[in-house]
Design an enzyme around this catalytic site. Structure first.
Site, PDB file in Angstrom:
ATOM      1  N   ASN A 184       0.148 -12.080 -39.277  1.00 30.31           N
ATOM      2  CA  ASN A 184       0.040 -12.965 -40.157  1.00 30.31           C
ATOM      3  C   ASN A 184       1.446 -13.188 -40.552  1.00 30.31           C
ATOM      4  O   ASN A 184       2.230 -12.435 -41.050  1.00 30.31           O
ATOM      5  CB  ASN A 184      -0.540 -12.424 -41.424  1.00 30.31           C
ATOM      6  CG  ASN A 184      -0.365 -13.523 -42.698  1.00 30.31           C
ATOM      7  OD1 ASN A 184       0.162 -14.774 -42.415  1.00 30.31           O
ATOM      8  ND2 ASN A 184      -0.743 -13.015 -43.738  1.00 30.31           N
ATOM      9  N   TRP A 185       1.805 -14.445 -39.834  1.00 37.59           N
ATOM     10  CA  TRP A 185       3.478 -14.686 -40.032  1.00 37.59           C
ATOM     11  C   TRP A 185       3.779 -15.159 -41.226  1.00 37.59           C
ATOM     12  O   TRP A 185       5.035 -15.419 -41.511  1.00 37.59           O
ATOM     13  CB  TRP A 185       3.759 -15.843 -38.929  1.00 37.59           C
ATOM     14  CG  TRP A 185       3.386 -15.483 -37.413  1.00 37.59           C
ATOM     15  CD1 TRP A 185       2.933 -13.938 -37.074  1.00 37.59           C
ATOM     16  CD2 TRP A 185       4.150 -15.965 -36.240  1.00 37.59           C
ATOM     17  NE1 TRP A 185       3.117 -13.899 -35.670  1.00 37.59           N
ATOM     18  CE2 TRP A 185       3.651 -15.140 -35.426  1.00 37.59           C
ATOM     19  CE3 TRP A 185       4.177 -16.981 -36.107  1.00 37.59           C
ATOM     20  CZ2 TRP A 185       3.733 -15.486 -33.956  1.00 37.59           C
ATOM     21  CZ3 TRP A 185       4.675 -17.633 -34.724  1.00 37.59           C
ATOM     22  CH2 TRP A 185       4.483 -16.558 -33.679  1.00 37.59           C
ATOM     23  N   LYS A 186       3.105 -15.718 -42.196  1.00 38.49           N
ATOM     24  CA  LYS A 186       3.344 -15.926 -43.686  1.00 38.49           C
ATOM     25  C   LYS A 186       4.215 -17.284 -43.366  1.00 38.49           C
ATOM     26  O   LYS A 186       4.092 -17.902 -42.411  1.00 38.49           O
ATOM     27  CB  LYS A 186       3.716 -14.682 -44.219  1.00 38.49           C
ATOM     28  CG  LYS A 186       2.802 -13.773 -44.391  1.00 38.49           C
ATOM     29  CD  LYS A 186       3.166 -12.604 -45.456  1.00 38.49           C
ATOM     30  CE  LYS A 186       2.192 -11.439 -45.291  1.00 38.49           C
ATOM     31  NZ  LYS A 186       2.447 -10.484 -46.481  1.00 38.49           N
TER      32      LYS A 186
ATOM     33  N   HIS B  24      -6.119 -14.129 -49.017  1.00 42.37           N
ATOM     34  CA  HIS B  24      -4.972 -13.162 -48.960  1.00 42.37           C
ATOM     35  C   HIS B  24      -4.394 -13.095 -50.185  1.00 42.37           C
ATOM     36  O   HIS B  24      -4.560 -13.920 -51.110  1.00 42.37           O
ATOM     37  CB  HIS B  24      -3.996 -13.867 -48.049  1.00 42.37           C
ATOM     38  CG  HIS B  24      -2.807 -12.890 -47.718  1.00 42.37           C
ATOM     39  ND1 HIS B  24      -1.918 -12.451 -48.519  1.00 42.37           N
ATOM     40  CD2 HIS B  24      -2.484 -12.010 -46.508  1.00 42.37           C
ATOM     41  CE1 HIS B  24      -1.105 -11.605 -48.248  1.00 42.37           C
ATOM     42  NE2 HIS B  24      -1.683 -11.244 -47.015  1.00 42.37           N
TER      43      HIS B  24
ATOM     44  N   GLU C 253      -1.713 -12.791 -51.355  1.00 46.08           N
ATOM     45  CA  GLU C 253      -0.802 -13.879 -51.804  1.00 46.08           C
ATOM     46  C   GLU C 253      -1.125 -15.028 -52.372  1.00 46.08           C
ATOM     47  O   GLU C 253      -0.672 -16.002 -52.995  1.00 46.08           O
ATOM     48  CB  GLU C 253       0.442 -14.230 -50.620  1.00 46.08           C
ATOM     49  CG  GLU C 253       1.316 -12.809 -50.670  1.00 46.08           C
ATOM     50  CD  GLU C 253       1.801 -12.572 -49.289  1.00 46.08           C
ATOM     51  OE1 GLU C 253       1.787 -13.426 -48.372  1.00 46.08           O
ATOM     52  OE2 GLU C 253       2.333 -11.240 -48.998  1.00 46.08           O
TER      53      GLU C 253
ATOM     54  N   GLU D  49      -6.454  -4.912 -47.590  1.00 45.12           N
ATOM     55  CA  GLU D  49      -4.930  -4.820 -47.798  1.00 45.12           C
ATOM     56  C   GLU D  49      -4.925  -4.635 -49.142  1.00 45.12           C
ATOM     57  O   GLU D  49      -4.655  -5.429 -50.234  1.00 45.12           O
ATOM     58  CB  GLU D  49      -4.394  -6.388 -47.529  1.00 45.12           C
ATOM     59  CG  GLU D  49      -4.703  -6.863 -46.241  1.00 45.12           C
ATOM     60  CD  GLU D  49      -3.442  -7.874 -45.677  1.00 45.12           C
ATOM     61  OE1 GLU D  49      -2.887  -7.605 -44.782  1.00 45.12           O
ATOM     62  OE2 GLU D  49      -3.624  -8.930 -46.350  1.00 45.12           O
TER      63      GLU D  49
ATOM     64  N   GLY E 191       4.284  -5.591 -47.919  1.00 49.87           N
ATOM     65  CA  GLY E 191       5.515  -5.699 -47.837  1.00 49.87           C
ATOM     66  C   GLY E 191       6.472  -4.716 -48.713  1.00 49.87           C
ATOM     67  O   GLY E 191       7.696  -5.157 -49.018  1.00 49.87           O
TER      68      GLY E 191
ATOM     69  N   SER F 136       2.064  -3.170 -44.646  1.00 42.09           N
ATOM     70  CA  SER F 136       3.202  -2.397 -44.130  1.00 42.09           C
ATOM     71  C   SER F 136       2.970  -1.677 -42.716  1.00 42.09           C
ATOM     72  O   SER F 136       3.576  -0.583 -42.437  1.00 42.09           O
ATOM     73  CB  SER F 136       3.862  -1.254 -45.061  1.00 42.09           C
ATOM     74  OG  SER F 136       4.384  -1.961 -46.150  1.00 42.09           O
TER      75      SER F 136
ATOM     76  N   GLY G  55       2.040  -8.127 -41.277  1.00 41.94           N
ATOM     77  CA  GLY G  55       2.867  -9.029 -41.801  1.00 41.94           C
ATOM     78  C   GLY G  55       4.313  -8.953 -41.082  1.00 41.94           C
ATOM     79  O   GLY G  55       4.519  -9.428 -40.237  1.00 41.94           O
ATOM     80  N   GLY G  56       5.013  -8.167 -41.796  1.00 42.55           N
ATOM     81  CA  GLY G  56       6.475  -8.236 -41.623  1.00 42.55           C
ATOM     82  C   GLY G  56       6.667  -7.660 -39.774  1.00 42.55           C
ATOM     83  O   GLY G  56       7.415  -8.275 -39.386  1.00 42.55           O
TER      84      GLY G  56
HETATM   85  P1  13P Z   1       3.319  -6.502 -44.406  1.00 40.35           P
HETATM   86  O1  13P Z   1       2.674  -5.933 -42.899  1.00 40.35           O
HETATM   87  O2  13P Z   1       4.561  -7.237 -44.370  1.00 40.35           O
HETATM   88  O3  13P Z   1       2.992  -5.274 -45.540  1.00 40.35           O
HETATM   89  O4  13P Z   1       2.218  -7.487 -44.551  1.00 40.35           O
HETATM   90  C1  13P Z   1       0.685  -7.364 -44.671  1.00 40.35           C
HETATM   91  C2  13P Z   1       0.189  -8.717 -44.971  1.00 40.35           C
HETATM   92  O5  13P Z   1       0.113  -8.984 -46.236  1.00 40.35           O
HETATM   93  C3  13P Z   1      -0.791  -9.187 -43.944  1.00 40.35           C
HETATM   94  O6  13P Z   1      -1.680 -10.136 -44.223  1.00 40.35           O
END
Ligand code: 13P
Length: 250
Positions: free
Chosen positions: A9-11, A95, A97, A167, A173, A212, A233-234
């Site tokens: 997920n590149w956000k 998600h 967020e 999650e 993050g 993470s 994510g990251g």
């Molecule tokens: P991180 O891997 O950056 O913690 O993000 C997880 C995430 O929200 C994937 O959707």
């Protein structure tokens, strides 16, 4: 037997050059590990570019959110039907967020889940508790409530054509991955909750862990019985890290 699925997920990250570099760098690791399903969810603006780059690859395309309508006067939104035209297979719904920053309720997430399925795409239902809820011991109650809303709206059988991503909000993050044991406990509870309503659906649905995940932590998570992959994510923005997570799933 559930296939391991590793999804990035590149956000709100990317540029045309970064999309090209990252996708090209992921093709070989994805080809070398055919037992692992791989998907990337770039920002909407890059879906066309990503679709072209992913031709002849075994990497699937995903989107990060969807509107519940197919079309109409909904400024700024994108519909599941539009995603279909770009070869999108998966769509994240709910998600944390989106739930936190955009005020998406459980009911809205359930409506999005249904809209994605009606367009023939696969929803990736994101669920998870906040740090406060975790510390209060409310994790199971929270994820069961989030699942219940979707099941009440679409029925238990709808989960047969969906993916679940657990999650924990406190792990997103933050660099704090849930331990494999903590994550496994929640994943098993999710599967048990679903099994109360349909044992086959519960046994078949892929439940990804997100929060993470890194190359170094992936193998320990994937070794758990009920962890079927990762929503990353990251680390999904770094080709080497994401490739290491893919390889950990093989
Ligand atoms: P991180 O891997 O950056 O913690 O993000 C997880 C995430 O929200 C994937 O959707």
């Amino acid at each position: 037997m559930r296939q391991t699925l590793v999804m990035g997920n590149w956000k709100l990250n990317g540029s045309k050059s970064m999309v090209a570099e990252l996708i090209n760098a992921l093709k070989a690791p994805a080809t070398d590990t055919p037992s692992v399903a791989v998907a990337v969810c770039p920002p909407v603006l890059f879906l066309g570019q990503a679709q072209a780059l992913l031709t002849d690859s075994n990497i699937a395309l995903g989107a990060q959110d969807a509107d519940i309508h197919a079309q109409g006067a909904f400024t700024g939104e994108h519909s599941p039907a539009m995603y279909s035209e770009f070869g999108v297979h998966y769509v994240l719904v709910g998600h944390s967020e989106r739930r936190t920053l955009h005020g998406e309720s459980d009911a809205m997430v359930a409506a999005k889940f249904a809209a994605v399925q009606q367009a023939g795409l696969v929803p990736v239902l994101c669920i998870g508790e906040t740090l406060e809820q975790f510390e209060e011991g409310e994790t199971r109650a929270v994820v069961e409530r989030q699942l219940h809303e979707v099941i009440a709206h679409s029925g238990i059988d709808a989960l047969a054509n969906a993916v679940i991503a657990y999650e924990p909000v406190w792990a997103i993050g933050t660099g704090k991955t849930a331990t494999p044991e903590i994550a496994q406990g929640v994943h098993a509870a999710i599967r048990a909750f679903l099994a109360e309503q349909n044992a086959d659906v519960a046994a078949g649905v892929q439940i990804l862990y997100g929060g993470s995940v890194k190359g170094a932590s992936a193998a320990g998570l994937f070794a758990m019985d009920d962890i079927d992959g990762a929503l990353v994510g990251g680390a999904a923005l770094q080709a080497d890290e994401f490739a290491a997570i893919i390889r950990a799933g093989a």
